[in-house]
Design a protein around this motif. Sequence first.
Motif, PDB file in Angstrom:
ATOM      1  N   LYS A  79      55.111  50.266  34.733  1.00 50.98           N
ATOM      2  CA  LYS A  79      55.813  50.963  35.811  1.00 50.98           C
ATOM      3  C   LYS A  79      54.862  51.580  36.833  1.00 50.98           C
ATOM      4  CE  LYS A  79      59.832  52.124  32.942  1.00 50.98           C
ATOM      5  NZ  LYS A  79      60.656  53.241  32.380  1.00 50.98           N
ATOM      6  N   ARG A  80      53.747  52.128  36.352  1.00 52.18           N
ATOM      7  CA  ARG A  80      52.801  52.817  37.249  1.00 52.18           C
ATOM      8  C   ARG A  80      51.440  52.134  37.178  1.00 52.18           C
ATOM      9  NH1 ARG A  80      53.856  58.003  38.970  1.00 52.18           N
ATOM     10  NH2 ARG A  80      51.697  58.654  38.648  1.00 52.18           N
ATOM     11  N   VAL A  81      50.980  51.607  38.329  1.00 52.32           N
ATOM     12  CA  VAL A  81      49.727  50.855  38.409  1.00 52.32           C
ATOM     13  C   VAL A  81      48.705  51.642  39.225  1.00 52.32           C
ATOM     14  CG1 VAL A  81      48.619  48.722  39.191  1.00 52.32           C
ATOM     15  CG2 VAL A  81      50.963  48.667  38.266  1.00 52.32           C
ATOM     16  N   GLY A  82      47.559  51.911  38.617  1.00 53.26           N
ATOM     17  CA  GLY A  82      46.484  52.595  39.325  1.00 53.26           C
ATOM     18  C   GLY A  82      45.540  51.591  39.959  1.00 53.26           C
ATOM     19  N   PHE A  83      45.229  51.802  41.229  1.00 55.33           N
ATOM     20  CA  PHE A  83      44.255  50.956  41.920  1.00 55.33           C
ATOM     21  C   PHE A  83      43.169  51.852  42.513  1.00 55.33           C
ATOM     22  CE2 PHE A  83      47.191  52.265  45.201  1.00 55.33           C
ATOM     23  CZ  PHE A  83      46.401  52.473  46.324  1.00 55.33           C
ATOM     24  N   GLU A  84      42.036  51.264  42.854  1.00 57.26           N
ATOM     25  CA  GLU A  84      40.913  52.035  43.383  1.00 57.26           C
ATOM     26  C   GLU A  84      41.036  52.130  44.901  1.00 57.26           C
ATOM     27  OE1 GLU A  84      37.327  51.351  40.282  1.00 57.26           O
ATOM     28  OE2 GLU A  84      37.803  49.613  41.515  1.00 57.26           O
ATOM     29  N   SER A  85      41.501  53.276  45.379  1.00 55.10           N
ATOM     30  CA  SER A  85      41.753  53.433  46.807  1.00 55.10           C
ATOM     31  C   SER A  85      40.464  53.379  47.634  1.00 55.10           C
ATOM     32  CB  SER A  85      42.481  54.751  47.069  1.00 55.10           C
ATOM     33  OG  SER A  85      41.732  55.848  46.597  1.00 55.10           O
ATOM     34  N   HIS A  86      39.318  53.620  47.012  1.00 59.26           N
ATOM     35  CA  HIS A  86      38.044  53.573  47.727  1.00 59.26           C
ATOM     36  C   HIS A  86      37.445  52.171  47.732  1.00 59.26           C
ATOM     37  CE1 HIS A  86      37.400  54.257  43.505  1.00 59.26           C
ATOM     38  NE2 HIS A  86      36.112  54.032  43.591  1.00 59.26           N
ATOM     39  N   ASN A  87      38.039  51.245  46.985  1.00 61.46           N
ATOM     40  CA  ASN A  87      37.494  49.891  46.907  1.00 61.46           C
ATOM     41  C   ASN A  87      38.458  48.826  47.412  1.00 61.46           C
ATOM     42  OD1 ASN A  87      34.942  50.506  45.785  1.00 61.46           O
ATOM     43  ND2 ASN A  87      35.787  50.618  43.716  1.00 61.46           N
ATOM     44  N   LYS A 133      44.521  43.766  50.927  1.00 61.70           N
ATOM     45  CA  LYS A 133      44.886  43.497  49.540  1.00 61.70           C
ATOM     46  C   LYS A 133      45.972  44.450  49.058  1.00 61.70           C
ATOM     47  CE  LYS A 133      40.544  41.441  47.928  1.00 61.70           C
ATOM     48  NZ  LYS A 133      39.367  41.611  47.016  1.00 61.70           N
ATOM     49  N   LEU A 134      45.911  45.697  49.502  1.00 63.54           N
ATOM     50  CA  LEU A 134      46.918  46.667  49.087  1.00 63.54           C
ATOM     51  C   LEU A 134      48.303  46.276  49.589  1.00 63.54           C
ATOM     52  CD1 LEU A 134      47.716  49.308  47.744  1.00 63.54           C
ATOM     53  CD2 LEU A 134      47.052  50.515  49.847  1.00 63.54           C
ATOM     54  N   VAL A 135      48.377  45.798  50.832  1.00 59.71           N
ATOM     55  CA  VAL A 135      49.655  45.356  51.389  1.00 59.71           C
ATOM     56  C   VAL A 135      50.223  44.208  50.552  1.00 59.71           C
ATOM     57  CG1 VAL A 135      50.739  44.217  53.365  1.00 59.71           C
ATOM     58  CG2 VAL A 135      49.172  46.137  53.731  1.00 59.71           C
ATOM     59  N   ARG A 136      49.379  43.252  50.195  1.00 55.96           N
ATOM     60  CA  ARG A 136      49.830  42.107  49.389  1.00 55.96           C
ATOM     61  C   ARG A 136      50.214  42.547  47.977  1.00 55.96           C
ATOM     62  NH1 ARG A 136      46.109  36.950  49.541  1.00 55.96           N
ATOM     63  NH2 ARG A 136      47.948  36.189  48.420  1.00 55.96           N
ATOM     64  N   LEU A 190      52.599  52.274  42.802  1.00 55.59           N
ATOM     65  CA  LEU A 190      51.159  52.098  42.968  1.00 55.59           C
ATOM     66  C   LEU A 190      50.521  53.456  43.234  1.00 55.59           C
ATOM     67  CD1 LEU A 190      50.955  48.852  45.139  1.00 55.59           C
ATOM     68  CD2 LEU A 190      50.710  49.097  42.673  1.00 55.59           C
ATOM     69  N   VAL A 191      49.518  53.777  42.448  1.00 57.90           N
ATOM     70  CA  VAL A 191      48.882  55.090  42.522  1.00 57.90           C
ATOM     71  C   VAL A 191      47.393  54.916  42.838  1.00 57.90           C
ATOM     72  CG1 VAL A 191      48.377  57.242  41.301  1.00 57.90           C
ATOM     73  CG2 VAL A 191      50.493  55.975  40.799  1.00 57.90           C
ATOM     74  N   GLY A 192      46.969  55.477  43.951  1.00 61.40           N
ATOM     75  CA  GLY A 192      45.562  55.397  44.318  1.00 61.40           C
ATOM     76  C   GLY A 192      44.706  56.313  43.457  1.00 61.40           C
ATOM     77  N   THR A 193      43.577  55.807  42.978  1.00 65.86           N
ATOM     78  CA  THR A 193      42.634  56.611  42.201  1.00 65.86           C
ATOM     79  C   THR A 193      41.276  56.561  42.901  1.00 65.86           C
ATOM     80  OG1 THR A 193      41.820  54.805  40.795  1.00 65.86           O
ATOM     81  CG2 THR A 193      43.823  55.960  40.068  1.00 65.86           C
ATOM     82  N   ILE A 194      40.432  57.525  42.597  1.00 74.47           N
ATOM     83  CA  ILE A 194      39.089  57.570  43.179  1.00 74.47           C
ATOM     84  C   ILE A 194      38.074  57.853  42.080  1.00 74.47           C
ATOM     85  CG2 ILE A 194      37.538  58.745  44.794  1.00 74.47           C
ATOM     86  CD1 ILE A 194      39.935  59.454  46.498  1.00 74.47           C
ATOM     87  N   GLY A 195      37.157  56.918  41.886  1.00 72.37           N
ATOM     88  CA  GLY A 195      35.971  57.174  41.070  1.00 72.37           C
ATOM     89  C   GLY A 195      36.168  57.265  39.575  1.00 72.37           C
ATOM     90  N   LEU A 224      43.730  48.799  37.643  1.00 68.56           N
ATOM     91  CA  LEU A 224      43.261  47.553  38.240  1.00 68.56           C
ATOM     92  C   LEU A 224      41.988  47.810  39.029  1.00 68.56           C
ATOM     93  CD1 LEU A 224      45.454  45.081  40.316  1.00 68.56           C
ATOM     94  CD2 LEU A 224      43.260  45.845  41.177  1.00 68.56           C
ATOM     95  N   THR A 225      40.972  46.953  38.823  1.00 64.86           N
ATOM     96  CA  THR A 225      39.780  47.004  39.671  1.00 64.86           C
ATOM     97  C   THR A 225      39.344  45.595  40.042  1.00 64.86           C
ATOM     98  OG1 THR A 225      37.472  47.736  39.862  1.00 64.86           O
ATOM     99  CG2 THR A 225      38.212  47.102  37.660  1.00 64.86           C
ATOM    100  N   ASP A 226      38.922  45.438  41.300  1.00 65.00           N
ATOM    101  CA  ASP A 226      38.306  44.176  41.721  1.00 65.00           C
ATOM    102  C   ASP A 226      36.881  44.418  42.210  1.00 65.00           C
ATOM    103  OD1 ASP A 226      38.734  45.380  44.190  1.00 65.00           O
ATOM    104  OD2 ASP A 226      39.304  43.500  45.185  1.00 65.00           O
ATOM    105  N   ASP A 227      36.353  45.608  41.918  1.00 56.73           N
ATOM    106  CA  ASP A 227      35.005  45.972  42.347  1.00 56.73           C
ATOM    107  C   ASP A 227      33.965  45.285  41.467  1.00 56.73           C
ATOM    108  OD1 ASP A 227      33.070  47.877  43.795  1.00 56.73           O
ATOM    109  OD2 ASP A 227      32.687  48.335  41.678  1.00 56.73           O
ATOM    110  N   PHE A 228      32.910  44.730  42.083  1.00 54.55           N
ATOM    111  CA  PHE A 228      31.900  43.972  41.335  1.00 54.55           C
ATOM    112  C   PHE A 228      31.260  44.799  40.232  1.00 54.55           C
ATOM    113  CE2 PHE A 228      27.410  43.134  40.617  1.00 54.55           C
ATOM    114  CZ  PHE A 228      27.439  41.821  40.171  1.00 54.55           C
TER     115      PHE A 228
END
Length: 358
Positions: A91-99, A104-107, A117-122, A22-26
């Motif tokens: 089952k496992r969702v990757g999100f951009e922990s730097h963005n 939003k993460l709490v929601r 939920l698994v934080g990813t970077i870059g 998942l990404t919401d970065d422009f």
Amino acid sequence: MLKERIKKLRKIFQQSGLDLFLTDDFANRYYLSGLESSAGWLLISLNSAYLLVDSRYFEKAKKEVSDFFEVIEVEDFFKATARICETQKIKRVGFESHNLTHQKLVRLKSALRGKKLVGTIGLVEDLRSQKDESEVTLILRSIRVAEIAFKNILNLIKPGVSEAELAWELEKKMRDLGAEKVAWQPLLIAVGENSALPHYGHGKHKIKNGDIVQFDFGAVVGGYYSDISRVVFVGKPSVRQKQIYNLVLEAQRQAIDLVKDGAVGGRIDGKVKEFLRKKTDGVFRHSLGHGVGLEIHELPRLYVGSKEKLQSGNVITIEPGIYLPGWGGVRIEDMVLITKDGCKVLTKLPKKIEEVTV
């Protein structure tokens, strides 16, 4: 092109054991989908791709986004993501922990109860750092717009003209030549002692004979940025001005000779700074350079301590400088394309001292 980018991303996140990214970065959203929008979520699973947008962008997305994306109009991004995860048995969702913001993460955690939920970077930023041919073409267009605009205002650089006046004229020229916007605000036009401030901006200070005028500017064309720095001498430069300018020019030449596929950016930064420290005070403390693309600062970064290796397809800046408070400063910046054997300098503005004297 977009399919190939998605394919590469899937391979990366699959290796991390993710079912969905998942990404919401422009910039990342634009890079993967081609949609320019101020809001929207991109969800990519191993066999599907979803673009979630609100009502403002739904019709635009349907027209502009490839049909291998399912475009969905939503009111609540979190609930829509939860529905997709249930349907796809994610089952496992990757999100951009730097963005992704903490709010939003709490929601998202609340909406995706039972999912990991698994934080990813870059992940996407790493892909974006290596430009394809179409991206290099847009970057070149952006550079040319900035260069032509700069050449068109050279006749305005004279005693009595203010930094703000030059900034406005430069911005106007870039917009007239097709730039969507300037690369950042405020553009840097620093006169005299102000040129010792690496990120000064511009003000009401007026040029007088004998001044250094430092320019740092860029355009955005097709979503892609350019970044250029040049110094202009008003009147015949002094011996000291020539000395400092030529040192920076030589430092840049050395850096350009060192950059190539596989080279470590931090080591190049260190070597260039070491060369300058043996010659003068006021050696730049910022990074030697950075990637440029859909954002003005991207990967890779060339700074002391960095172990990032340059790769073919990187488009980076090379921007050494010397800054002497109370006297002034000089920074010369070009954009280069990294190749297996070295690099190709993309910026074409002249740099010989007689060519930058008005």
